[in-house]
Design an enzyme around this catalytic site. Structure first.
Site, short mmCIF file in Angstrom:
data_model
loop_
_atom_site.label_atom_id
_atom_site.label_comp_id
_atom_site.label_asym_id
_atom_site.label_seq_id
_atom_site.Cartn_x
_atom_site.Cartn_y
_atom_site.Cartn_z
N LYS A 86 0.81 -1.22 0.00
CA LYS A 86 0.00 0.00 0.00
C LYS A 86 0.85 1.28 0.00
O LYS A 86 0.42 2.30 -0.50
CB LYS A 86 -0.95 0.00 1.19
CG LYS A 86 -2.09 -0.99 1.00
CD LYS A 86 -3.30 -0.63 1.82
CE LYS A 86 -4.50 -1.45 1.39
NZ LYS A 86 -4.37 -2.87 1.80
N GLU A 108 -9.45 7.60 3.22
CA GLU A 108 -10.39 6.70 3.88
C GLU A 108 -9.59 5.47 4.30
O GLU A 108 -8.58 5.15 3.69
CB GLU A 108 -11.50 6.27 2.91
CG GLU A 108 -11.14 5.11 1.97
CD GLU A 108 -10.03 5.41 0.96
OE1 GLU A 108 -9.73 6.59 0.74
OE2 GLU A 108 -9.46 4.45 0.40
N SER A 373 1.64 -9.77 -0.91
CA SER A 373 1.34 -8.33 -0.89
C SER A 373 1.71 -7.67 0.43
O SER A 373 1.99 -6.48 0.48
CB SER A 373 -0.13 -8.09 -1.20
OG SER A 373 -0.96 -8.87 -0.34
#
Ligand SMILES: *Cc1c(COP(=O)(O)O)cnc(C)c1O
Length: 406
Positions: A86, A108, A373
């Site tokens: 991310k 968010e 990930s």
């Protein structure tokens, strides 16, 4: 790239009039930045010095030998600073926001992983950071709330609706409609209105570009990634999307099994075409088009929608989707921990489970590359409760009543 904001029928910019200007400006500035060598070199320096790129590509020889099948390679995106992919998107957008002269970032977050990445990037780049988070999510995700605040972000609890991710997105959009002159809305996955799906894919494509380079002469037969909103998958697959090979597999959350509320299987389950929060894609919705509750053992895969490009590529057949249940993901977590000394994030363990199946089916001499990930330290409250049961609960209880101060 999208065709005018669309991937086939999917994508678009279905937003209120007040959001058109900021989205158009963002689209222009993004495309200008991607042609600017100075911006690209700033992003590269940040990726190297702060994120720790390139992340390694590990030949998982023990796992391959135990399975007796294809060679498995694991892209260790979990070794990126803050623990997951991310940060690639958070960094890219935060640098773009700075370039545009913005001083404030809003975001968010659902499980909090995106919020942590944004808060970290803002701390590093000296940007003010406000994160909207549903009250229900705040209650469930205390460790990430703690990290965000440690990074100096302001957390704004959202008490409307069911007090989860979709309500946080609405709150962030409301903020942005009146604040965009000095504020960038840093959206967390490859979805939302144009230009976010293209932008997030480009910032995550570093995963795929590095992997391709690290593979050198080797052409993979299969690549596997987990799919929540779809950002790690589309970034991992990006260099191969125009080719017929390799086989690309997206693993979505099969949760407890079939049935509404038990999973987040938008492509392999009951996903319906709809327009939600500014874009057209496939969503788990009821007959009135209302978004349904979802379930997954992994907080990052329990989203009711999927990025428009993935939905399109799933329908065109370029990407195959499989669903992986909670228990299968937990088994994969144990397998890679024991055989390779890796702790997959629960999200990534879905991809790991699909990779094990593919390696077995393909057999020796073939190559399967899986994207880890994120790393699984963050999941200890879930995995230890599931795998270690009573001992873990006793530990938590003892900690909670401990009176001595540090
Ligand atoms: C958030 C998250 C995901 C899911 O998001 P995508 O946008 O689908 O990549 C997957 N893995 C990890 C580790 C995450 O934190």
């Amino acid at each position: 790239m999208s065709d005018n904001g669309f991937f086939g029928d999917y994508g678009g910019r279905y937003v209120a009039e007040v959001l058109r200007r900021p989205l158009e400006r963002l689209e222009e500035e993004f495309s200008r930045a991607m042609d600017d060598p100075d911006f690209l070199s700033d992003l590269e320096a940040f990726s190297r010095d702060y994120i720790g790129r390139p992340t390694p590509l590990l030949p998982a020889r023990n796992a391959s030998a135990v399975i007796g099948g294809a060679d498995i390679y694991v892209k260790l995106e979990g070794l990126a600073n803050t623990g997951a992919h991310k940060i690639n998107n958070a960094a890219g957008q935060a640098l773009l926001a700075k370039r545009m002269g913005k001083t404030r970032i809003i975001a968010e977050t659902g499980a909090g992983q995106h919020g942590v990445a944004v808060a970290a990037a803002c701390a590093r780049l000296g940007l003010e950071c406000v994160v909207y988070m549903g009250e229900e999510d705040i209650r469930r995700q205390h460790p990430n709330v703690y990290w965000m605040e440690l990074f100096g972000a302001e957390l704004r609890p959202v008490s409307s609706g069911t007090r989860i991710l979709k309500d946080a997105v609405n709150a962030a959009l409301r903020d942005w409609a009146s604040s965009w002159e000095d504020t960038h809305y840093l959206l967390g996955s490859a979805l939302g209105p144009t230009p976010f799906p293209d932008m997030v894919r480009e910032f995550q494509s570093v995963i795929g570009r590095e992997t391709k380079e690290q593979l050198g002469e080797l052409t993979p037969d299969v690549m596997v990634a987990c799919v929540g909103g779809g950002s790690n998958a589309i970034g991992f697959f990006e260099p191969y999307l125009e080719d017929a090979h390799p086989i690309l597999i997206g693993a979505e959350a099969g949760g407890r099994g079939p049935g509404a509320g038990n999973n987040a299987a938008r492509m392999t389950g009951d996903g319906k075409v709809g327009v939600v929060q500014g874009y057209k894609s496939r969503f788990l919705t009821d007959s009135d088009g209302q978004v349904l509750p979802t379930h997954s053992i992994s907080a990052g895969l329990d989203y009711a929608g999927i990025g428009p490009q993935l939905a399109h590529l799933g329908e065109s057949g370029r990407i195959r989707f499989v669903s992986v249940r909670d228990d299968e993901a937990l088994d994969a977590l144990k397998f890679f921990a024991r055989e390779e000394g890796l702790i997959f994030a629960m999200e990534s363990a879905h991809a790991g489970a699909a990779a094990i199946v593919m390696a077995r089916d393909l057999g020796p001499g073939k190559t399967v590359v899986v994207n880890m990930s994120g790393r699984g330290d963050k999941d200890i409250f879930i995995t230890a409760a599931a795998l270690d049961g009573a001992a873990w609960r006793t530990f938590l209880y003892d900690e909670s009543i401990r009176e001595d101060e540090i």
